[in-house]
Design an enzyme around this catalytic site. Structure first.
Site, PDB file in Angstrom:
ATOM      1  N   GLY A  26       0.679  -1.437  -0.088  1.00 21.45           N
ATOM      2  CA  GLY A  26      -0.057   0.000   0.003  1.00 21.45           C
ATOM      3  C   GLY A  26       0.940   1.300   0.094  1.00 21.45           C
ATOM      4  O   GLY A  26       2.257   1.234   0.212  1.00 21.45           O
ATOM      5  N   SER A  27       0.041   2.395   0.186  1.00 17.66           N
ATOM      6  CA  SER A  27       0.765   3.679  -0.102  1.00 17.66           C
ATOM      7  C   SER A  27       1.524   4.266   1.007  1.00 17.66           C
ATOM      8  O   SER A  27       2.262   4.998   1.036  1.00 17.66           O
ATOM      9  CB  SER A  27      -0.321   4.629  -0.502  1.00 17.66           C
ATOM     10  OG  SER A  27      -1.362   4.687   0.486  1.00 17.66           O
ATOM     11  N   GLY A  82      -0.346  -1.305   6.074  1.00 16.32           N
ATOM     12  CA  GLY A  82      -1.297  -0.500   6.074  1.00 16.32           C
ATOM     13  C   GLY A  82      -2.651  -0.920   6.918  1.00 16.32           C
ATOM     14  O   GLY A  82      -2.695  -2.071   7.389  1.00 16.32           O
ATOM     15  N   ASP A  84      -7.266  -0.153   6.901  1.00 14.30           N
ATOM     16  CA  ASP A  84      -8.556   0.634   6.670  1.00 14.30           C
ATOM     17  C   ASP A  84      -8.909   1.325   7.728  1.00 14.30           C
ATOM     18  O   ASP A  84      -9.208   2.634   7.793  1.00 14.30           O
ATOM     19  CB  ASP A  84      -9.608  -0.231   5.890  1.00 14.30           C
ATOM     20  CG  ASP A  84      -8.999  -1.014   4.826  1.00 14.30           C
ATOM     21  OD1 ASP A  84      -8.443  -0.493   3.963  1.00 14.30           O
ATOM     22  OD2 ASP A  84      -9.504  -2.181   4.460  1.00 14.30           O
ATOM     23  N   GLY A  96      -9.099  -3.719   2.383  1.00 13.98           N
ATOM     24  CA  GLY A  96      -9.550  -2.937   1.227  1.00 13.98           C
ATOM     25  C   GLY A  96      -9.231  -3.630   0.083  1.00 13.98           C
ATOM     26  O   GLY A  96      -9.730  -3.407  -1.122  1.00 13.98           O
ATOM     27  N   GLY A  97      -7.970  -4.207   0.055  1.00 18.89           N
ATOM     28  CA  GLY A  97      -7.390  -4.821  -1.219  1.00 18.89           C
ATOM     29  C   GLY A  97      -7.723  -6.177  -1.277  1.00 18.89           C
ATOM     30  O   GLY A  97      -7.201  -6.914  -2.178  1.00 18.89           O
ATOM     31  N   GLU A 103      -2.351 -11.413   4.815  1.00 17.64           N
ATOM     32  CA  GLU A 103      -1.842 -10.176   5.673  1.00 17.64           C
ATOM     33  C   GLU A 103      -2.041 -10.534   7.284  1.00 17.64           C
ATOM     34  O   GLU A 103      -1.290 -10.373   7.912  1.00 17.64           O
ATOM     35  CB  GLU A 103      -2.680  -8.885   5.155  1.00 17.64           C
ATOM     36  CG  GLU A 103      -2.099  -8.482   3.868  1.00 17.64           C
ATOM     37  CD  GLU A 103      -2.954  -7.251   3.502  1.00 17.64           C
ATOM     38  OE1 GLU A 103      -4.139  -6.897   3.961  1.00 17.64           O
ATOM     39  OE2 GLU A 103      -2.772  -6.634   2.541  1.00 17.64           O
ATOM     40  N   LYS A 121      -7.430   7.206   8.631  1.00 22.09           N
ATOM     41  CA  LYS A 121      -7.507   5.672   9.042  1.00 22.09           C
ATOM     42  C   LYS A 121      -8.011   5.673  10.618  1.00 22.09           C
ATOM     43  O   LYS A 121      -8.223   4.533  11.040  1.00 22.09           O
ATOM     44  CB  LYS A 121      -6.643   4.875   8.606  1.00 22.09           C
ATOM     45  CG  LYS A 121      -5.947   4.952   7.316  1.00 22.09           C
ATOM     46  CD  LYS A 121      -6.789   4.462   6.178  1.00 22.09           C
ATOM     47  CE  LYS A 121      -6.561   4.413   4.974  1.00 22.09           C
ATOM     48  NZ  LYS A 121      -5.474   3.562   4.678  1.00 22.09           N
TER      49      LYS A 121
END
Ligand code: DER
Length: 228
Positions: A26-27, A82, A84, A96-97, A103, A121
């Site tokens: 993630g970002s 990361g 949500d 979310g992904g 994970e 978040k």
């Protein structure tokens, strides 16, 4: 500084020489990766990266990290990912992904599991404002949906968009999304749902995160286990 960047940079300071480091997706994790690369180049930090996904594996290769696949290690010294949503008690919603199954395995393999996020978040207590994914094998979706109904949770199949059809997870399964009520016993919900035949995982992570690094306008706020 960007909030995700401030969380990523602060969290990367937890890595010390010789560690096996789980890198989620993630970002925000991207900023952890960038800071680890900087520390490798500037400070000679040595570590073995273990990516949780194919995109992160590509980032490990791009950055020249020594890396191992998740299936080739039995534990991680530390892992970053990361989320949500994360709350004051370090209860976390992920998926979310739609990658919550791998994970959760990854997070539980880590001696220290660190959430990295910006303050969009962060919530005081988890509630029903985002979807919580339940990964289900295809043939079980109707029976799982009926069981979720009985538990008091309406669910819907996750769609990728009008033209793209159902979301299929990396494990080849489908996803039923539910919404939390906000006043439930999260561990009891986790246990009830994961016991249903045909369910792989649910995207609530209870008692798994050790701390959360949350980027805010005023720098990085750290939420520690049992300190509130
Ligand atoms: O848990 C998830 O699936 C989330 O979508 C998360 O990984 C996204 O993180 P990001 O906001 O740092 O991109």
């Amino acid at each position: 500084m960007d909030k995700k960047q401030s969380a990523g940079i602060a969290a990367a300071s937890l890595v010390t020489n010789g560690m096996t480091v789980g890198l989620g997706t993630g970002s925000t994790v991207l900023h952890v990766i960038k800071e680890l690369k900087r520390r490798h180049d500037d400070e000679g930090l040595e570590f073995i990266a273990v990516p949780s996904s194919f995109p992160t594996r590509l980032l490990c290769i791009e950055n020249g990290f020594e890396y191992r696949d998740l299936c080739d290690v039995d534990k991680l010294d530390i892992a970053f990912d990361g989320c949500d949503r994360v709350d004051d008690n370090l209860n976390v919603i992920k998926g979310g992904g739609a990658a919550q199954t791998v994970e959760k395995v990854f997070a539980c393999m880590a001696d220290k599991f660190v959430i990295v996020a910006d303050d969009s978040k962060y919530v005081r207590t988890l509630s029903g404002d985002v979807d919580v994914p339940v990964e289900v094998i295809e043939c079980a979706w109707r029976s799982v949906q009926a069981s979720l109904d009985k538990l008091g949770y309406e669910s819907k199949l996750r769609n990728a968009g009008k033209k793209d059809g159902l979301v299929i997870t990396d494990n080849g399964n489908i996803v039923l999304d539910i919404r939390l009520k906000g006043d439930e016993d999260l561990l009891a919900l986790n246990n009830a749902v994961t016991l249903l035949p045909g369910v792989l995982e649910i995207g609530i992570f209870i008692g798994i995160a050790d701390c959360a690094y949350v980027g805010t306008d005023n720098g990085c706020k750290i939420i520690y286990k049992n300190l509130h």
